[in-house]
Design an enzyme around this catalytic site. Structure first.
Site, PDB file in Angstrom:
ATOM      1  N   SER A  32       0.832  -1.196   0.000  1.00  0.00           N
ATOM      2  CA  SER A  32       0.000   0.000   0.000  1.00  0.00           C
ATOM      3  C   SER A  32       0.877   1.261   0.000  1.00  0.00           C
ATOM      4  O   SER A  32       1.758   1.397  -0.835  1.00  0.00           O
ATOM      5  CB  SER A  32      -0.977  -0.045   1.179  1.00  0.00           C
ATOM      6  OG  SER A  32      -1.995   0.917   1.034  1.00  0.00           O
ATOM      7  N   ASP A  91      -9.142  -2.990  -7.236  1.00  0.00           N
ATOM      8  CA  ASP A  91      -8.738  -2.379  -5.970  1.00  0.00           C
ATOM      9  C   ASP A  91      -9.498  -1.072  -5.760  1.00  0.00           C
ATOM     10  O   ASP A  91      -9.429  -0.170  -6.593  1.00  0.00           O
ATOM     11  CB  ASP A  91      -7.229  -2.110  -5.992  1.00  0.00           C
ATOM     12  CG  ASP A  91      -6.666  -1.709  -4.633  1.00  0.00           C
ATOM     13  OD1 ASP A  91      -7.307  -0.916  -3.929  1.00  0.00           O
ATOM     14  OD2 ASP A  91      -5.571  -2.193  -4.300  1.00  0.00           O
ATOM     15  N   HIS A 101      -7.925  -4.665  -2.194  1.00  0.00           N
ATOM     16  CA  HIS A 101      -6.754  -3.979  -1.657  1.00  0.00           C
ATOM     17  C   HIS A 101      -6.085  -4.851  -0.606  1.00  0.00           C
ATOM     18  O   HIS A 101      -6.656  -5.120   0.456  1.00  0.00           O
ATOM     19  CB  HIS A 101      -7.166  -2.640  -1.042  1.00  0.00           C
ATOM     20  CG  HIS A 101      -5.997  -1.784  -0.655  1.00  0.00           C
ATOM     21  ND1 HIS A 101      -5.166  -1.207  -1.592  1.00  0.00           N
ATOM     22  CD2 HIS A 101      -5.510  -1.423   0.567  1.00  0.00           C
ATOM     23  CE1 HIS A 101      -4.229  -0.509  -0.973  1.00  0.00           C
ATOM     24  NE2 HIS A 101      -4.411  -0.640   0.341  1.00  0.00           N
TER      25      HIS A 101
END
Length: 349
Positions: free
Chosen positions: A153, A276, A302
């Site tokens: 991330s 995502d 995600h």
């Protein structure tokens, strides 16, 4: 770049149709993570000598102290976590066990204010702080000869930017980046969508606000932060000015990894799911150097990649001859497969 002449081709991610929803993929994995391993913690100062930083190690074997300065040769896999992540995050736990199974050392390098240690300086979590990434790797390179990195991330964005910004001077020999918002402006817009704002913003924003309010800040900052209900607003009020940016727009533009991917010289794998809900625009082949491999999956959400696997053979208390289970091991398996592909040898016992 690789020891193989064939393109990198990992096992595909194919969840059953009822598990393809990106929100299910993004939310459920934390419920199916293995328990955290027993980490060995070391605490060091950050690159500014202001805040304490935690390094949580899961050693493949005991590290012997060398009197003549020889470095540990067993590969070390370094994880740079996402926003509000830590060594207790579901992906960190899963990666820890997979890297350990390969016979490699594993460590989570925490960013400021994470891992249970409050930030004591002016700066906090900065998704573009490649200097901090380099400093962490410098610390680790004083003991380990063969370092590889994984970024997830926002930590993945920082690592990917580092790989392109530092080029041949990077201190890891290869890296994997997962679910990274390499274009942070479009990622911020994605987080403004109705579902993302309703589902994810409170989960991510509330802990950040709590940490900020616990820091030494002005009453004006306190009043402004308490009124925030979007991450981009928090970045405009707090993150940007604290880290020397004019605004959240300036922060996103300056911190995004995307413009740097064309300059990457060491092996880098970018993994992202097309569904995502967080990351906005992703890299295309024309955006990256020949050292970068792009792996876009249809599903996965995600940092999700939750599988449901059926196994033949009669299970206990099961009369139909099959047992089934969820697991989040596709990412760890793909990471280790990529490192094998670029020449990192497994040291399984």
């Amino acid at each position: 770049m690789s020891t193989s002449t064939k393109p990198f081709s990992p096992a595909p991610f194919k969840p059953p149709f009822w598990l393809t929803n990106p929100h299910l993929q993004s939310i459920l994995p934390k419920f199916f993570a293995p328990k955290a391993p027993t980490y060995r913690r070391e605490v060091e100062k950050d690159s500014l000598d202001e805040s304490d930083i935690a390094y949580d190690f899961y050693d493949a074997h005991p590290i012997e102290h060398s009197e003549n300065g020889e470095l540990e040769q067993t590969p070390l896999i370094v994880l740079f976590h996402g926003m509000e992540g830590s060594s207790d995050s579901h992906y960190a736990r899963a990666l820890a066990y997979q890297m350990h199974a390969q016979g490699w050392h594993f460590v989570v390098a925490h960013f400021r204010s994470c891992g249970g240690i409050p930030a004591s300086g002016r700066v906090f979590y900065n998704a573009g702080d490649t200097g901090e990434v380099h400093y962490m790797l410098q610390n680790l390179s004083e003991k380990y000869a063969n370092i590889y990195a994984v970024g997830v991330s926002l930590g993945g964005n920082a690592l990917a930017k580092y790989m392109g910004e530092y080029e041949d001077k990077v201190l890891c020999k290869g890296a994997v980046v997962i679910s990274a918002p390499v274009d942070m402006s479009s990622a911020a817009l994605s987080m403004h969508s109705f579902l993302s704002h309703r589902i994810y913003t409170p989960y991510l924003l509330n802990p950040i606000i709590k940490k900020a309010l616990a820091n030494d800040i002005t009453q004006e900052e306190i009043d402004s932060i308490k009124a925030v209900n979007r991450i981009s607003d928090f970045d405009d009020i707090f993150t940007a000015p604290r880290h020397g940016y004019r605004s959240n727009n300036h922060y996103y533009q300056a911190s995004s990894a995307l413009p740097y991917l064309i300059k990457v010289t060491k092996p880098l794998l970018l993994i992202s799911a097309k569904d995502d809900p967080f990351i906005g625009f992703t890299a295309t082949p024309n955006d990256v150097s020949d050292s970068v491999t792009i792996l876009d999956t249809e599903h996965g959400g995600h940092i999700g990649y939750l599988r449901y696997r059926s196994y033949k053979g009669r299970a206990k208390n099961n009369t139909n001859g099959k047992s089934s289970k969820f697991d989040i091991n596709w990412i760890p398996e793909t990471v280790s497969a990529y490192f094998n592909w670029i020449g990192v040898e497994s040291r399984k016992k």
